[in-house]
Design an enzyme around this catalytic site. Structure first.
Site, PDB file in Angstrom:
ATOM      1  CE  LYS A  56      -8.251   3.627   1.421  1.00 45.23           C
ATOM      2  NZ  LYS A  56      -7.361   4.361   0.482  1.00 45.23           N
ATOM      3  CD  GLN A 100      -4.721   3.165  -1.653  1.00 42.83           C
ATOM      4  OE1 GLN A 100      -5.949   3.229  -1.668  1.00 42.83           O
ATOM      5  NE2 GLN A 100      -4.010   3.460  -0.581  1.00 42.83           N
ATOM      6  CG  ASP A 123      -8.249   9.974  -0.881  1.00 43.47           C
ATOM      7  OD1 ASP A 123      -8.704   9.501   0.181  1.00 43.47           O
ATOM      8  OD2 ASP A 123      -7.485   9.349  -1.637  1.00 43.47           O
TER       9      ASP A 123
END
Ligand code: NDP
Length: 299
Positions: A56, A100, A123
């Site tokens: 990312k 994460q 997200d």
């Protein structure tokens, strides 16, 4: 059907990234010094998580995005993690924020996901974003990246969805369920299959569009595929392969070689859905930054 029925996710992702890069440059022209900023919190040092965060970071910095990686020790408590999230929620220079997953034992992923500012939830996992995706009259601030990437691939290939029969195999919060919602919003008639589904073969046989997000290598057989169907394979399963240097190779949830003979379009694994996921995270973050700028938050 020949090689021309393969959906090239790598190529589509590259073109989306080029567009995002020029969007970021344009923002910097309009608002000197302003840069979209993605912040990722990682708790503990899981190797797979570190790899995903690095991917990312590379993708973000390549298009000119600012990137911050907050690495917290494995022993971090839930309260400490929540304090970091609150701080980044308050930080006007941060546009996209994610934690994460998975998190170490003892930290409740639900509580953590709900703590993220909905307007920074790139997200798309916050209940308000997932709920607004499910409601007929509302739109989420952000949509989960893998399903969003699949919709982008389908649109790129001008796949007609309205009135079509679609089957999504798998009902996870991050892929299957939001995929189901997006397809029904696009006016497909959608069946959501899962581990308790009876007669999966018969259900897949009816489908004009099949999205497999299961995590079982080659679960969906080529002979189940309706001729001309569009096949999207999300599965990324490492299976042992002595001929590879790594000792493994990637296999999807669909019996690719056989399915390709019948499908009008099919995503390969790797190189299909995978490249789009990180790309849509960047897209969500650029969108978050544009909204912030439009609201005068340009520092
Ligand atoms: P989960 O494990 O969270 O969910 C799997 C789903 O598949 C569940 O709904 C489960 O049913 C269903 N399922 C399991 N076995 C069967 C079966 N035999 N028949 C029908 N349905 C079954 O997985 P994810 O959604 O997180 O991921 C799915 C796959 O996609 C994995 O291979 C993962 O690595 C990959 N992935 C790839 C991404 C990418 O960017 N390319 C991103 C995210 C995931 P039930 O609900 O009943 O348990």
């Amino acid at each position: 059907a020949g090689a021309d029925n393969i959906i090239d996710g790598k190529a589509v992702a590259a073109s989306v990234r080029a567009t995002l890069k020029s969007d970021i440059a344009a923002l910097a022209t309009t608002y000197p010094g302003f840069r979209p900023h993605l912040s990722i919190i990682q708790v503990g040092g899981r190797e797979d998580s570190s790899l995903y965060v690095r991917m990312k970071e590379k993708a973000a910095t390549e298009i000119g995005m600012r990137f911050t990686h907050i690495k917290l020790p494995n022993e971090t408590t839930q309260d400490q993690l929540l304090a970091h999230i609150r701080e980044l929620n308050q930080d006007a220079s941060v546009h996209g924020l994610l934690v994460q997953l998975p998190l170490p034992k003892g930290i409740n992923e639900e509580v953590v996901t709900e703590a993220i500012d909905v307007n920074k939830d790139v997200d798309g996992f916050h209940t308000l974003n997932m709920g607004n995706l499910a409601k007929r009259s509302t739109h989420p601030r952000f949509t989960a990246c893998t399903p969003k990437g699949i919709m982008h691939l389908l649109a790129h290939h001008k796949v007609e969805l309205a009135g079509k029969q679609a089957v999504v195999v798998g009902r996870s919060d991050i892929v299957g369920m939001p995929m189901f919602q997006l397809l029904q919003k696009a006016n497909a008639t959608v069946t959501l299959a899962h581990s308790r589904t009876a007669n999966l073969a018969d259900i897949v046989r009816q489908a004009d569009i099949v999205v497999a997000a299961v995590g079982v290598p080659e679960l969906v057989k080529g002979e189940w595929i309706k001729p001309g169907a569009v096949i999207v394979d999300v599965g990324t399963n490492a299976v042992p392969d002595a001929s590879k240097k790594s000792g493994t190779r990637w296999v999807g949830d669909v019996e690719y070689a056989a399915a390709k003979q019948r499908a009008s379009l099919i995503t390969p694994v790797p190189g299909g859905v995978g490249p789009m996921t990180v790309c849509m995270l960047l897209a969500n973050c650029v969108e978050a930054a544009k909204r912030a700028a439009a609201n005068g938050m340009v520092r």
